[in-house]
Design a protein around this motif. Structure first.
Motif, mmCIF file in Angstrom:
data_model
loop_
_atom_site.group_PDB
_atom_site.id
_atom_site.type_symbol
_atom_site.label_atom_id
_atom_site.label_comp_id
_atom_site.label_asym_id
_atom_site.label_seq_id
_atom_site.Cartn_x
_atom_site.Cartn_y
_atom_site.Cartn_z
ATOM 1 N N GLY A 38 0.818 -1.210 0.000
ATOM 2 C CA GLY A 38 0.000 0.000 0.000
ATOM 3 C C GLY A 38 0.852 1.262 0.000
ATOM 4 N N ILE A 60 -5.661 0.456 -8.549
ATOM 5 C CA ILE A 60 -6.290 0.571 -7.234
ATOM 6 C C ILE A 60 -7.807 0.523 -7.354
ATOM 7 C CG2 ILE A 60 -6.683 2.158 -5.301
ATOM 8 C CD1 ILE A 60 -3.783 3.049 -5.577
ATOM 9 N N GLU A 61 -8.344 1.274 -8.295
ATOM 10 C CA GLU A 61 -9.799 1.305 -8.458
ATOM 11 C C GLU A 61 -10.339 -0.047 -8.919
ATOM 12 O OE1 GLU A 61 -11.872 3.747 -7.596
ATOM 13 O OE2 GLU A 61 -10.057 4.655 -6.748
ATOM 14 N N ARG A 64 -10.179 -2.495 -5.865
ATOM 15 C CA ARG A 64 -11.161 -2.122 -4.846
ATOM 16 C C ARG A 64 -12.600 -2.372 -5.309
ATOM 17 N NH1 ARG A 64 -10.038 3.812 -2.655
ATOM 18 N NH2 ARG A 64 -11.886 3.234 -1.468
ATOM 19 N N SER A 65 -12.816 -2.398 -6.602
ATOM 20 C CA SER A 65 -14.168 -2.520 -7.141
ATOM 21 C C SER A 65 -14.567 -3.961 -7.436
ATOM 22 C CB SER A 65 -14.307 -1.686 -8.421
ATOM 23 O OG SER A 65 -14.035 -0.325 -8.171
ATOM 24 N N HIS A 99 -5.497 -7.178 -2.032
ATOM 25 C CA HIS A 99 -6.800 -6.512 -1.993
ATOM 26 C C HIS A 99 -6.774 -5.326 -1.037
ATOM 27 C CE1 HIS A 99 -11.182 -6.278 -2.361
ATOM 28 N NE2 HIS A 99 -11.209 -6.065 -1.055
ATOM 29 N N TYR A 100 -6.270 -5.533 0.156
ATOM 30 C CA TYR A 100 -6.297 -4.466 1.147
ATOM 31 C C TYR A 100 -5.175 -3.458 0.974
ATOM 32 C CZ TYR A 100 -10.235 -6.168 3.793
ATOM 33 O OH TYR A 100 -11.512 -6.517 4.173
ATOM 34 N N THR A 102 -4.781 -1.825 -1.649
ATOM 35 C CA THR A 102 -5.403 -0.711 -2.368
ATOM 36 C C THR A 102 -6.145 0.219 -1.403
ATOM 37 O OG1 THR A 102 -7.381 -2.054 -2.808
ATOM 38 C CG2 THR A 102 -5.644 -2.077 -4.462
ATOM 39 N N TYR A 103 -6.628 -0.325 -0.312
ATOM 40 C CA TYR A 103 -7.273 0.511 0.707
ATOM 41 C C TYR A 103 -6.228 1.240 1.547
ATOM 42 C CZ TYR A 103 -11.654 -1.856 -0.370
ATOM 43 O OH TYR A 103 -12.775 -2.344 -1.011
ATOM 44 N N THR A 104 -5.168 0.530 1.932
ATOM 45 C CA THR A 104 -4.129 1.188 2.729
ATOM 46 C C THR A 104 -3.401 2.247 1.906
ATOM 47 O OG1 THR A 104 -2.496 -0.540 2.180
ATOM 48 C CG2 THR A 104 -3.799 -0.847 4.183
ATOM 49 N N GLU A 106 -4.771 4.339 -0.114
ATOM 50 C CA GLU A 106 -5.550 5.568 0.037
ATOM 51 C C GLU A 106 -5.376 6.164 1.425
ATOM 52 O OE1 GLU A 106 -7.526 7.103 -2.598
ATOM 53 O OE2 GLU A 106 -5.968 5.804 -3.404
ATOM 54 N N TYR A 153 -8.212 -1.722 9.267
ATOM 55 C CA TYR A 153 -8.159 -2.632 8.129
ATOM 56 C C TYR A 153 -7.607 -3.995 8.537
ATOM 57 C CZ TYR A 153 -9.587 0.840 4.716
ATOM 58 O OH TYR A 153 -10.323 1.754 4.004
#
Length: 219
Positions: A38, A60-61, A64-65, A99-100, A102-104, A106, A153
């Motif tokens: 991330g 990333i999008e 996350r999608s 997967h995570y 991409t959240y971290t 952001e 997370y």
């Protein structure tokens, strides 16, 4: 079905020793991968090359999608066709971590953008190299700000580990389900699994709250 304490005590060691070990391994290593990757993604989004930053943003999008379960299946069933084959646990760790991440990414981006502009200007005025600016000025201020969010997370990753049952990884829920199917009794093993997740999640949430207080008082 009446609760059977004798059966509960019988299956408890197996669920804790076998299932909890896999759950913790997947959560810890998945978290490490998510945090490290991330940060890399967050830094790549800030590079001056528009092609690189746009590509990273699209990646990333996209990740996350799409559902984590679909990504787990992709890594386990599709990648071997291209010569990339891992054991089920490693596949699960990679899928959860990617997967995570991409959240971290952001979260890191928000933390970096929260660093006062004056810090960037001071580093420029001191003629600090780019690497030194990041390692000595920006990241030491940005990362402590986002630790609580990263902790949240981690809790999410912990609760996602039962998805690995779909590729044969027996975590707490998987071992509990296996024990239940052998004795045709699911109340006791599934209750134990739920309590273990509750204890782990609540303990992690207490740690996150402690981090929030530390960050608040140190800022």
């Amino acid at each position: 079905m009446v609760w059977d304490w004798d059966y509960a005590w019988e299956v408890l060691p197996t669920i804790v020793v076998d299932g909890l070990r896999i759950t913790l391994i997947a959560t810890v290593f998945g978290s490490v991968l998510a945090y490290a990757l991330g940060l890399v993604l967050a830094l790549l989004r800030r590079v001056g090359n528009r092609v690189v930053s746009t590509t990273v943003w699209a990646f990333i999008e996209f990740v996350r999608s799409t559902p984590l379960l679909v990504q787990i299946f992709f890594f386990f069933f599709v990648l071997p066709s291209f010569g990339l084959k891992f054991d089920p646990l490693t596949t699960g760790i990679i899928a959860i971590g990617l997967h995570y991440s991409t959240y971290t990414a952001e979260v890191y981006r928000a933390g970096i953008e929260a660093v006062p502009v004056g810090q960037w200007e001071a580093a420029t005025a001191l003629s600090l190299p780019t690497r030194r600016t990041w390692t000595a000025v920006i990241l030491p201020q940005a990362i402590p700000r986002v630790l609580p969010a990263l902790g949240n997370y981690t809790i999410s990753m912990l609760k996602e580990t039962p998805l690995l049952l779909t590729i044969g990884v027996l975590d707490v829920v998987g071992v509990a389900n296996q024990a239940g199917s052998q004795a045709f009794r699911y109340v006791e093993p599934m209750t134990i699994a739920g309590v273990l997740f509750l204890v782990l999640s609540y303990s992690a949430s207490l740690l996150v709250r402690w981090l929030e207080r530390r960050v608040r008082y140190s800022s």
